[in-house]
Write an enzyme that holds these catalytic residues in place. Sequence first.
Site, mmCIF file in Angstrom:
data_model
loop_
_atom_site.group_PDB
_atom_site.id
_atom_site.type_symbol
_atom_site.label_atom_id
_atom_site.label_comp_id
_atom_site.label_asym_id
_atom_site.label_seq_id
_atom_site.Cartn_x
_atom_site.Cartn_y
_atom_site.Cartn_z
ATOM 1 N N LYS A 106 31.677 -11.460 26.239
ATOM 2 C CA LYS A 106 31.221 -12.838 26.506
ATOM 3 C C LYS A 106 31.996 -13.514 27.635
ATOM 4 O O LYS A 106 33.047 -13.051 28.044
ATOM 5 C CB LYS A 106 31.251 -13.643 25.199
ATOM 6 C CG LYS A 106 30.071 -13.222 24.303
ATOM 7 C CD LYS A 106 29.855 -14.077 23.109
ATOM 8 C CE LYS A 106 28.580 -13.575 22.398
ATOM 9 N NZ LYS A 106 28.472 -14.035 21.035
ATOM 10 N N ARG A 159 30.709 -7.457 15.993
ATOM 11 C CA ARG A 159 29.468 -7.185 16.736
ATOM 12 C C ARG A 159 29.854 -6.841 18.166
ATOM 13 O O ARG A 159 30.353 -7.707 18.896
ATOM 14 C CB ARG A 159 28.585 -8.440 16.687
ATOM 15 C CG ARG A 159 27.223 -8.282 17.363
ATOM 16 C CD ARG A 159 26.438 -9.584 17.301
ATOM 17 N NE ARG A 159 25.123 -9.425 17.893
ATOM 18 C CZ ARG A 159 24.881 -9.489 19.208
ATOM 19 N NH1 ARG A 159 25.853 -9.696 20.067
ATOM 20 N NH2 ARG A 159 23.643 -9.338 19.654
HETATM 21 N N1 HH2 Z 1 25.759 -13.119 20.096
HETATM 22 C C1 HH2 Z 1 24.646 -12.817 20.792
HETATM 23 C C2 HH2 Z 1 23.452 -12.540 20.107
HETATM 24 N N2 HH2 Z 1 23.399 -12.495 18.770
HETATM 25 N N3 HH2 Z 1 24.493 -12.710 16.681
HETATM 26 C C3 HH2 Z 1 25.593 -12.990 15.979
HETATM 27 N N4 HH2 Z 1 25.580 -12.957 14.631
HETATM 28 N N5 HH2 Z 1 26.783 -13.306 16.588
HETATM 29 C C4 HH2 Z 1 26.904 -13.354 17.949
HETATM 30 O O1 HH2 Z 1 27.997 -13.681 18.452
HETATM 31 C C5 HH2 Z 1 25.734 -13.084 18.736
HETATM 32 C C6 HH2 Z 1 24.529 -12.763 18.051
HETATM 33 C C7 HH2 Z 1 24.692 -12.831 22.278
HETATM 34 O O2 HH2 Z 1 25.095 -11.574 22.774
HETATM 35 P P1 HH2 Z 1 24.086 -10.495 23.370
HETATM 36 O O3 HH2 Z 1 23.098 -10.082 22.317
HETATM 37 O O4 HH2 Z 1 24.837 -9.373 23.958
HETATM 38 O O5 HH2 Z 1 23.387 -11.242 24.556
HETATM 39 P P2 HH2 Z 1 21.943 -11.855 24.719
HETATM 40 O O6 HH2 Z 1 21.764 -12.937 23.702
HETATM 41 O O7 HH2 Z 1 21.916 -12.379 26.126
HETATM 42 O O8 HH2 Z 1 20.937 -10.766 24.479
#
Ligand code: HH2
Length: 346
Positions: free
Chosen positions: A287, A322
């Site tokens: 992040k 995660r």
């Molecule tokens: N962060 C993201 C998405 N889903 N779910 C939980 N429970 N906790 C988190 O910190 C979280 C999440 C964002 O990360 P990422 O999926 O890599 O990015 P994007 O939303 O741009 O797909």
Amino acid sequence: MARFIEPLGLVTGPVAFHALREGYALPLQGGDIAFAFVRLVEDGEDLGVGPIREVPEDWHDALHAIAERVAPFAGLPPDRPLVMGVVNVTPDSFSDGGRHFAAGQAIEAGHAMLAAGADILDIGGESTRPGAAPITAEEEMARVLPVVRELAKAAPVSIDTRHAATMAAALEAGAEIVNDVSALRHDPTALALVARSNAPVILMHMPGDDPATMQGLAEYRDVALEVAAFLRDRIATCEALGIPRGRIAVDPGIGFGKTLAHNLALIDRLPLFATLGCRVVLGASRKRFIGTLSGVEEAGSRVSGSLAAALAGAARGASILRVHDVAETVQALAVWRACMAGRAPD
Ligand code: HH2
């Protein structure tokens, strides 16, 4: 805000063993990390920090509840931090946008994560990065369902979505866990659907329920207490609608409507979330705050910083991490656990 007990003075390994035996410490959620001090907070007022042995009698029930083991989430092993591998079937995720957009690539990536030691795969079809454009549930389902269907044959899968229709279809396709960044607030039918389904659910904090506007709402007096109070309210709402606490995990939502200072305070004060009686999920991987602290602009190059954040979380009681970099996290956790325990695993 009522009462909160914040565990402080964490100890592990042989020191924890002696402190527990002599009654100077209690185990955080019955695990390997013990806490010797607490901060007492009542209606947002800080009543001070002291050793657990000096906690007033009328706080004892709440204090000892923190030491109780929580239910095994989704039947997964409760005795070590679990690794949740992120499979984003999206063209625009901040962390790995486009890499797994084709179903075949996503399935291959999921299998590689399992081979590297992932315990759970978190499959999502909509980017929730700050300012991301929303997509419809139909579009989301078209992206994720073929991937869920295939990977659910090989591992516990969580479906990362805010849409009840996608939750329902993914559970039908074999997913076992619902992961909703809006804590079941975005879609008014999501709560009832999860209650009916018997699926475990991850409730994450974000201010508002829209990633497009959440950064404008990053204002807190005490971010850890406010996020914990929000999650406690959401747990109560879920319980009232028939989702027992044992089926709930909580997540402070790193990067969701949070500044750098907020993210760091939430990681530092993660033990506060363990007092909610649910497993704690931490999603810090790749992040922006890691880029800010390290000067690494490219999200895919933030592996070392992500490992540091994951270990900081594990050391503070996070039980599900995660992450995008599964092999690296599994290796780091194996070494960290042995160092914290002061001995090689049995
Ligand atoms: N962060 C993201 C998405 N889903 N779910 C939980 N429970 N906790 C988190 O910190 C979280 C999440 C964002 O990360 P990422 O999926 O890599 O990015 P994007 O939303 O741009 O797909």
